[in-house]
Design an enzyme around this catalytic site. Structure first.
Site, PDB file in Angstrom:
ATOM      1  N   VAL A   1       0.840  -1.205   0.000  1.00  0.00           N
ATOM      2  CA  VAL A   1       0.000   0.000   0.000  1.00  0.00           C
ATOM      3  C   VAL A   1       0.876   1.257   0.000  1.00  0.00           C
ATOM      4  O   VAL A   1       0.580   2.233  -0.696  1.00  0.00           O
ATOM      5  CB  VAL A   1      -0.977  -0.023   1.201  1.00  0.00           C
ATOM      6  CG1 VAL A   1      -1.803   1.254   1.255  1.00  0.00           C
ATOM      7  CG2 VAL A   1      -1.900  -1.239   1.106  1.00  0.00           C
TER       8      VAL A   1
ATOM      9  N   ALA B   1       3.021  -1.743   8.834  1.00  0.00           N
ATOM     10  CA  ALA B   1       2.451  -2.646   9.834  1.00  0.00           C
ATOM     11  C   ALA B   1       3.305  -3.885   9.933  1.00  0.00           C
ATOM     12  O   ALA B   1       4.050  -4.216   9.005  1.00  0.00           O
ATOM     13  CB  ALA B   1       1.021  -3.045   9.439  1.00  0.00           C
TER      14      ALA B   1
ATOM     15  N   THR C   1       2.943  -7.283   9.375  1.00  0.00           N
ATOM     16  CA  THR C   1       1.917  -8.043   8.653  1.00  0.00           C
ATOM     17  C   THR C   1       2.220  -9.549   8.573  1.00  0.00           C
ATOM     18  O   THR C   1       1.467 -10.277   7.916  1.00  0.00           O
ATOM     19  CB  THR C   1       1.743  -7.497   7.219  1.00  0.00           C
ATOM     20  OG1 THR C   1       3.025  -7.485   6.585  1.00  0.00           O
ATOM     21  CG2 THR C   1       1.156  -6.106   7.206  1.00  0.00           C
TER      22      THR C   1
ATOM     23  N   ASP D   1      -9.581  -7.157   8.471  1.00  0.00           N
ATOM     24  CA  ASP D   1     -10.684  -8.083   8.768  1.00  0.00           C
ATOM     25  C   ASP D   1     -10.347  -8.990   9.951  1.00  0.00           C
ATOM     26  O   ASP D   1     -11.242  -9.567  10.559  1.00  0.00           O
ATOM     27  CB  ASP D   1     -10.970  -8.943   7.525  1.00  0.00           C
ATOM     28  CG  ASP D   1      -9.721  -9.608   6.971  1.00  0.00           C
ATOM     29  OD1 ASP D   1      -8.729  -8.893   6.735  1.00  0.00           O
ATOM     30  OD2 ASP D   1      -9.715 -10.848   6.778  1.00  0.00           O
TER      31      ASP D   1
ATOM     32  N   TYR E   1      -1.835 -10.871  15.692  1.00  0.00           N
ATOM     33  CA  TYR E   1      -1.892  -9.809  14.677  1.00  0.00           C
ATOM     34  C   TYR E   1      -3.208  -9.035  14.780  1.00  0.00           C
ATOM     35  O   TYR E   1      -3.209  -7.798  14.852  1.00  0.00           O
ATOM     36  CB  TYR E   1      -1.734 -10.428  13.282  1.00  0.00           C
ATOM     37  CG  TYR E   1      -2.032  -9.499  12.130  1.00  0.00           C
ATOM     38  CD1 TYR E   1      -1.164  -8.477  11.789  1.00  0.00           C
ATOM     39  CD2 TYR E   1      -3.205  -9.648  11.371  1.00  0.00           C
ATOM     40  CE1 TYR E   1      -1.448  -7.617  10.720  1.00  0.00           C
ATOM     41  CE2 TYR E   1      -3.484  -8.811  10.308  1.00  0.00           C
ATOM     42  CZ  TYR E   1      -2.602  -7.790   9.990  1.00  0.00           C
ATOM     43  OH  TYR E   1      -2.890  -6.952   8.948  1.00  0.00           O
TER      44      TYR E   1
ATOM     45  N   TRP F   1      -7.354  -8.985   2.376  1.00  0.00           N
ATOM     46  CA  TRP F   1      -6.747  -9.726   1.264  1.00  0.00           C
ATOM     47  C   TRP F   1      -6.049  -8.797   0.250  1.00  0.00           C
ATOM     48  O   TRP F   1      -6.360  -8.792  -0.942  1.00  0.00           O
ATOM     49  CB  TRP F   1      -7.799 -10.572   0.552  1.00  0.00           C
ATOM     50  CG  TRP F   1      -8.483 -11.610   1.403  1.00  0.00           C
ATOM     51  CD1 TRP F   1      -8.554 -11.667   2.770  1.00  0.00           C
ATOM     52  CD2 TRP F   1      -9.211 -12.750   0.936  1.00  0.00           C
ATOM     53  NE1 TRP F   1      -9.269 -12.766   3.176  1.00  0.00           N
ATOM     54  CE2 TRP F   1      -9.686 -13.447   2.066  1.00  0.00           C
ATOM     55  CE3 TRP F   1      -9.513 -13.248  -0.330  1.00  0.00           C
ATOM     56  CZ2 TRP F   1     -10.442 -14.616   1.962  1.00  0.00           C
ATOM     57  CZ3 TRP F   1     -10.278 -14.410  -0.429  1.00  0.00           C
ATOM     58  CH2 TRP F   1     -10.724 -15.087   0.700  1.00  0.00           C
TER      59      TRP F   1
HETATM   60  N1  LIG Z   1      -1.648  -7.602   3.265  1.00  0.00           N
HETATM   61  C1  LIG Z   1      -2.914  -7.892   3.556  1.00  0.00           C
HETATM   62  O1  LIG Z   1      -3.469  -8.874   3.061  1.00  0.00           O
HETATM   63  C2  LIG Z   1      -3.713  -7.000   4.474  1.00  0.00           C
HETATM   64  C3  LIG Z   1      -5.037  -7.365   4.780  1.00  0.00           C
HETATM   65  C4  LIG Z   1      -5.780  -6.534   5.623  1.00  0.00           C
HETATM   66  C5  LIG Z   1      -5.203  -5.378   6.120  1.00  0.00           C
HETATM   67  N2  LIG Z   1      -3.916  -5.066   5.822  1.00  0.00           N
HETATM   68  C6  LIG Z   1      -3.357  -3.850   6.401  1.00  0.00           C
HETATM   69  O2  LIG Z   1      -3.096  -2.963   5.321  1.00  0.00           O
HETATM   70  C7  LIG Z   1      -1.933  -2.181   5.614  1.00  0.00           C
HETATM   71  C8  LIG Z   1      -0.960  -2.263   4.476  1.00  0.00           C
HETATM   72  O3  LIG Z   1      -0.589  -3.619   4.299  1.00  0.00           O
HETATM   73  P1  LIG Z   1       0.425  -4.068   3.148  1.00  0.00           P
HETATM   74  O4  LIG Z   1      -0.188  -5.234   2.487  1.00  0.00           O
HETATM   75  O5  LIG Z   1       0.857  -2.894   2.338  1.00  0.00           O
HETATM   76  O6  LIG Z   1       1.627  -4.597   4.050  1.00  0.00           O
HETATM   77  P2  LIG Z   1       3.124  -4.906   3.620  1.00  0.00           P
HETATM   78  O7  LIG Z   1       3.234  -5.002   2.140  1.00  0.00           O
HETATM   79  O8  LIG Z   1       3.562  -6.034   4.475  1.00  0.00           O
HETATM   80  O9  LIG Z   1       3.873  -3.582   4.055  1.00  0.00           O
HETATM   81  C9  LIG Z   1       4.048  -3.248   5.383  1.00  0.00           C
HETATM   82  C10 LIG Z   1       5.227  -2.314   5.470  1.00  0.00           C
HETATM   83  O10 LIG Z   1       5.437  -2.015   6.865  1.00  0.00           O
HETATM   84  C11 LIG Z   1       6.819  -1.963   7.050  1.00  0.00           C
HETATM   85  N3  LIG Z   1       7.211  -2.196   8.435  1.00  0.00           N
HETATM   86  C12 LIG Z   1       7.165  -3.339   9.144  1.00  0.00           C
HETATM   87  N4  LIG Z   1       7.725  -3.157  10.352  1.00  0.00           N
HETATM   88  C13 LIG Z   1       8.109  -1.864  10.395  1.00  0.00           C
HETATM   89  C14 LIG Z   1       8.757  -1.062  11.354  1.00  0.00           C
HETATM   90  N5  LIG Z   1       9.157  -1.557  12.534  1.00  0.00           N
HETATM   91  N6  LIG Z   1       8.999   0.241  11.080  1.00  0.00           N
HETATM   92  C15 LIG Z   1       8.643   0.757   9.888  1.00  0.00           C
HETATM   93  N7  LIG Z   1       8.049   0.052   8.911  1.00  0.00           N
HETATM   94  C16 LIG Z   1       7.785  -1.245   9.165  1.00  0.00           C
HETATM   95  C17 LIG Z   1       7.408  -3.037   6.160  1.00  0.00           C
HETATM   96  O11 LIG Z   1       8.764  -2.735   5.931  1.00  0.00           O
HETATM   97  P3  LIG Z   1       9.749  -3.711   5.136  1.00  0.00           P
HETATM   98  O12 LIG Z   1       9.407  -3.490   3.686  1.00  0.00           O
HETATM   99  O13 LIG Z   1      11.097  -3.223   5.506  1.00  0.00           O
HETATM  100  O14 LIG Z   1       9.440  -5.087   5.627  1.00  0.00           O
HETATM  101  C18 LIG Z   1       6.521  -2.933   4.934  1.00  0.00           C
HETATM  102  O15 LIG Z   1       7.101  -2.081   3.965  1.00  0.00           O
HETATM  103  C19 LIG Z   1      -1.411  -2.690   6.960  1.00  0.00           C
HETATM  104  O16 LIG Z   1      -1.913  -1.874   7.978  1.00  0.00           O
HETATM  105  C20 LIG Z   1      -2.022  -4.066   7.088  1.00  0.00           C
HETATM  106  O17 LIG Z   1      -2.194  -4.421   8.456  1.00  0.00           O
HETATM  107  C21 LIG Z   1      -3.176  -5.843   4.997  1.00  0.00           C
END
Ligand SMILES: NC(=O)c1ccc[n+]([C@@H]2O[C@H](COP(=O)([O-])OP(=O)(O)OC[C@H]3O[C@@H](n4cnc5c(N)ncnc54)[C@H](OP(=O)(O)O)[C@@H]3O)[C@@H](O)[C@H]2O)c1
Length: 297
Positions: free
Chosen positions: A13, A60, A62, A102, A125, A150
């Site tokens: 994101v 996050a 994740t 979710d 989580y 998702w």
């Molecule tokens: N992915 C899903 O299916 C899903 C579903 C529902 C909700 N969400 C929510 O949607 C949002 C975006 O998710 P996404 O899919 O974009 O997640 P993502 O691709 O896993 O990206 C999360 C980012 O957070 C960074 N991060 C982790 N620990 C950190 C720290 N200590 N300090 C700073 N940055 C840190 C990671 O850095 P690195 O690149 O260095 O690892 C990564 O770039 C999150 O809030 C997640 O909870 C996601």
């Protein structure tokens, strides 16, 4: 001109937000090296230095299964860091946009969840993300919390890309068929975020802060999702070992994981559609778009 600070800029994101928000103001994009959210002092110092009007926090912890044995870090990133961001936003009159999941629900409801349904996370989580939401609401800043599901995109790791990779390596796959939700593209989340920021800038005093469900329209199972990705790959003539006919449905019980997943991840998005006057496209639209992006690489 707004100054918009984006955390987790290298995530799915975070990457799309940099594209979608670029027309709205001066962007400060920070990956984990630029701002480590496990460090509360660094959070304050970074915000003091950049003085953003809008903080967008897609960062996050994740790794859902890993969180079960690393609750301390998950809590720091998913609960304590959002609390810190929200406290700063409240003190400085900034807007905080945050993303949740979710997984705050137990998935036992029959129909789609609405925002007022009781949260009952079944994983570390999910609990850490719910604690983050609650801290943001309590801080009193203008805020939006998008609960989504998702997530996938061309940038980053996700189910769609895993299935495409496995389709080139394996002749058959077993995929869980009793978890239902809506695959939601990172680009859709970023585009809606841009729309909501524009609304905020039109009338910050009347801004409808709150929790909003935000997922693509429609619903599917992981099994059907995997089949549709494999069928797209077949249509495209990609070199595959897997035929979509050789993807088998299995129950969650046949694929045990450390963290429990909700069976029902369906999110009713009526509130965000009505409040911000937006249309949410079908999940297949996002899948086709990301698939096309990946094929161009
Ligand atoms: N992915 C899903 O299916 C899903 C579903 C529902 C909700 N969400 C929510 O949607 C949002 C975006 O998710 P996404 O899919 O974009 O997640 P993502 O691709 O896993 O990206 C999360 C980012 O957070 C960074 N991060 C982790 N620990 C950190 C720290 N200590 N300090 C700073 N940055 C840190 C990671 O850095 P690195 O690149 O260095 O690892 C990564 O770039 C999150 O809030 C997640 O909870 C996601």
């Amino acid at each position: 001109m707004s100054r918009i600070l984006i955390t987790g800029a290298n995530g799915q994101v975070g990457f799309e937000l940099q594209r979608a928000l670029a027309v709205l103001g001066d962007i400060v994009s920070l990956d984990r090296a630029g701002l480590d959210l496990t460090q509360p002092d660094a959070i304050r110092q970074t915000l003091d230095r950049h003085q953003p009007d809008i903080i967008v926090n897609p960062a996050a912890y994740t790794a859902v299964d890993k969180a079960e044995s690393d609750a301390d870090t998950a809590c720091k990133v998913n609960a304590e860091a959002p609390a810190e961001l929200a406290a700063w936003a409240a003190e400085h009159g900034a807007l905080l946009i945050h993303y949740s999941t979710d997984y705050v629900y137990d998935g036992e409801k029959d129909g789609a969840y609405v925002e007022t349904d009781a949260a009952n996370p079944q994983s570390v989580y999910g609990a850490s993300k719910l604690a983050g939401e609650q801290a943001i609401v309590a801080a009193g800043a203008s805020h939006v919390i998008f609960r989504t599901s998702w997530v996938f995109g061309a940038h980053g790791a996700n189910f769609l890309k895993t299935i495409l990779r496995l389709a080139g390596e394996r002749e058959s796959l077993n995929i869980v068929a009793d978890q239902i939700g809506a695959p939601t593209s990172a680009a859709l989340l970023a585009d809606v975020t841009a729309h909501v920021i524009q609304r905020y800038r039109q009338s910050p005093q009347a801004f409808p802060s709150g929790v909003y469900h935000l997922s693509a329209a429609g619903e599917t199972s992981w099994f059907e999702y995997a089949r549709s990705v494999a069928m797209l790959a077949e249509e495209q003539g990609l070199p595959l070992k897997l035929s979509s006919a050789n993807i088998q449905p299995i129950p969650s019980s046949a694929y045990p994981t450390p963290a429990k997943r909700p069976h029902n991840s369906r999110l009713d998005c009526s509130k965000i559609r009505a409040t911000f006057d937006i249309h949410l496209p079908d999940w297949q639209d996002g899948v086709r778009h990301v698939f096309a992006q990946l094929c161009q690489r």
